[in-house]
Write an enzyme that holds these catalytic residues in place. Structure first.
Site, mmCIF file in Angstrom:
data_model
loop_
_atom_site.group_PDB
_atom_site.id
_atom_site.type_symbol
_atom_site.label_atom_id
_atom_site.label_comp_id
_atom_site.label_asym_id
_atom_site.label_seq_id
_atom_site.Cartn_x
_atom_site.Cartn_y
_atom_site.Cartn_z
ATOM 1 N N LEU A 116 0.771 -0.962 0.061
ATOM 2 C CA LEU A 116 0.150 -0.064 0.031
ATOM 3 C C LEU A 116 0.837 1.296 0.098
ATOM 4 O O LEU A 116 0.661 2.200 -0.774
ATOM 5 C CB LEU A 116 -0.831 0.077 1.191
ATOM 6 C CG LEU A 116 -1.880 1.256 1.303
ATOM 7 C CD1 LEU A 116 -2.848 1.234 0.339
ATOM 8 C CD2 LEU A 116 -2.483 1.046 2.956
ATOM 9 N N GLU B 180 3.869 4.123 -0.303
ATOM 10 C CA GLU B 180 4.854 4.536 -1.079
ATOM 11 C C GLU B 180 5.844 5.532 -0.784
ATOM 12 O O GLU B 180 5.677 6.064 0.349
ATOM 13 C CB GLU B 180 4.095 4.935 -2.381
ATOM 14 C CG GLU B 180 3.076 4.288 -3.277
ATOM 15 C CD GLU B 180 2.614 4.573 -4.426
ATOM 16 O OE1 GLU B 180 2.826 5.755 -4.938
ATOM 17 O OE2 GLU B 180 2.000 3.737 -5.253
ATOM 18 N N GLY C 243 2.433 7.688 2.723
ATOM 19 C CA GLY C 243 2.429 6.991 3.691
ATOM 20 C C GLY C 243 1.312 7.170 4.571
ATOM 21 O O GLY C 243 0.261 6.408 4.142
ATOM 22 N N ILE D 116 7.675 -2.500 2.647
ATOM 23 C CA ILE D 116 6.986 -3.779 2.140
ATOM 24 C C ILE D 116 7.438 -4.916 3.000
ATOM 25 O O ILE D 116 8.748 -5.360 3.006
ATOM 26 C CB ILE D 116 6.898 -4.102 0.706
ATOM 27 C CG1 ILE D 116 6.259 -2.828 -0.181
ATOM 28 C CG2 ILE D 116 5.776 -5.530 0.676
ATOM 29 C CD1 ILE D 116 5.042 -2.431 0.433
ATOM 30 N N THR D 117 6.769 -5.416 4.148
ATOM 31 C CA THR D 117 7.186 -6.230 5.104
ATOM 32 C C THR D 117 7.524 -7.692 4.242
ATOM 33 O O THR D 117 6.520 -8.149 3.551
ATOM 34 C CB THR D 117 6.177 -6.526 6.222
ATOM 35 O OG1 THR D 117 6.206 -5.308 6.780
ATOM 36 C CG2 THR D 117 6.999 -7.501 7.331
ATOM 37 N N GLU E 119 1.157 -0.141 9.892
ATOM 38 C CA GLU E 119 -0.244 -0.423 9.682
ATOM 39 C C GLU E 119 -1.108 1.076 10.262
ATOM 40 O O GLU E 119 -2.098 0.912 10.787
ATOM 41 C CB GLU E 119 -0.749 -1.509 10.408
ATOM 42 C CG GLU E 119 -0.536 -2.799 9.587
ATOM 43 C CD GLU E 119 -1.288 -3.857 9.909
ATOM 44 O OE1 GLU E 119 -2.656 -3.640 9.995
ATOM 45 O OE2 GLU E 119 -0.789 -4.918 9.631
#
Length: 391
Positions: free
Chosen positions: A132, A134, A138, A164-165, A376
């Site tokens: 999601l 970038e 954020g 990205i996790t 998140e």
């Protein structure tokens, strides 16, 4: 009106949930904890944890049984993440991010998409990440620039996703991209991108304060051409799906925070009983006792809020009303992560100079706790979300 003892199960997990906790705790202590310090020190992926979780079907417990998964409810998923993060926060991101990455498919994907991507996830053949954020999007995720352009029976994606996790390790990626720039959030669509798709590449792993065993990398999409049926849901519904996903998955971050805090409290409790100063264990001093009492109180308040949010998440998933899930998910994540930061900081303090060294696990737990206040949705954003969704 008379009532029996069983009438009051509503504020405690079921016997099955308690048995699950015992099983995951035993596994985590035997197969994950021994590698936690090394994983952090070497900033390497916790392969031992992945192997142990896959062997015991704990890597993606949320996947419904109809796609080969365990069909675990939201509270069971929380307990798995909590118990893994009690010994190793990096490892807990395996079940947590598998849920985050795949939930858009579960919520909005076609039946074909679910069969194609949930079955390998359930089997442990693939992991799932969520794209999601970038570089310039954020907290303002709707400001993303990644584009998807229709080309016959295909979509062509171009852009960069950041933070990205498990990027590079995961086989599948839920990617949000702009399909109609005029419509802002209503012009964003969701897609499944595979690691093997031509044009997909990854940046260098970020050098982070904590959760060092979970790789965080940029994902580059350079003319990535994917079949149109890999769109998740209808065109323009991607952002709504992304937000609905976060309502559910913020609770998994609360779970992670609970686990980290519990691990820190458990260690500190043991230490103050052993460490002697002025002729007696430091746990006998009231100042230390008050610190432990506050830590335990905050942790229990966070746990009750998180479990209540998980119960709401499950009821919503089963077709119940909205249940104030947006508020409760944000509240659980915000409160539990703030509590975890306070508890781990106090735990380091209780060990004094030893707490500050890498010979003991508490400085790692304190570093790991910090990210739960950030990802998140930062806790500042959680407060905005709560204020807009007061129950």
């Amino acid at each position: 009106m008379a009532s029996s003892v069983n009438d009051f199960d509503l504020y405690r997990p079921s016997e099955e949930h308690d048995m699950l906790r015992d099983a995951v705790r035993s596994l985590a202590e035997a197969k994950i904890a021994p590698y936690a310090a090394e994983v952090d020190e070497e900033a390497r992926f916790p392969q031992e944890a992945l192997d142990a979780l896959v062997t015991n079907d704990l890597h993606a417990v949320h996947v419904p049984e109809s796609y080969g998964g365990s069909g675990a409810d939201a509270l069971a998923t929380v307990i798995v993440i909590e118990e893994v993060s009690r010994v190793c926060a990096s490892s807990s991101l395996i079940p947590a991010v598998n849920k985050l990455g795949s939930l858009p498919v579960i919520l909005s994907g076609s039946e074909e998409l679910k069969k194609k991507y949930l079955a390998p996830l359930a089997k442990g053949d693939a992991m799932f990440s969520y794209c999601l954020s970038e570089p310039d999007a954020g907290s303002d995720a709707a400001g993303m620039k990644t584009k998807a352009v229709r080309d016959g029976d295909f979509w062509v994606l171009n852009g960069v996703k950041r933070w990205i996790t498990n990027a590079g390790v995961s086989e599948y990626y839920t990617v949000m991209a702009v399909t109609d720039p005029e419509k802002r959030s209503k012009g964003i669509s969701a897609f499944v991108v595979e690691k093997s798709d031509p044009g997909v590449s990854f940046g260098a792993p970020e050098k982070k304060l904590g959760i060092k065993g979970s790789p965080t990398r940029e994902v580059y999409l350079d003319n990535v051409r994917i079949p149109a049926d890999r769109m998740i849901g209808a065109e323009g519904t991607g952002f709504a799906t992304a937000m609905k996903t976060l309502d559910h998955t913020r609770i998994t971050i609360a779970a992670q925070a609970l686990g980290i805090a519990q691990g820190a409290l458990d260690y500190a409790k043991g230490y103050v009983q052993e460490r002697k100063q002025f002729g007696k264990p430091i746990g006998d001093f009231q100042g230390v006792q008050f610190m432990l009492a506050d830590m335990a109180m905050k942790l229990e308040a966070a746990r009750q809020l998180t479990y209540a949010a998980a119960a709401r998440s499950e009821r919503v998933s089963l077709g119940g009303g909205k249940e104030d899930l947006t508020f409760f998910g944000a509240a659980a994540k915000c409160y539990a992560s703030d509590a975890a930061m306070e508890i781990t900081t106090d735990a380091v303090q209780l060990l004094g100079g030893y707490g500050y060294t890498r010979d003991y696990p508490l400085e790692r737990m304190m570093r790991d706790a910090k990210i739960t206040q950030i990802y998140e949705g930062t806790n500042q954003v959680q407060r905005i979300v709560m204020a807009r969704n007061l129950p």
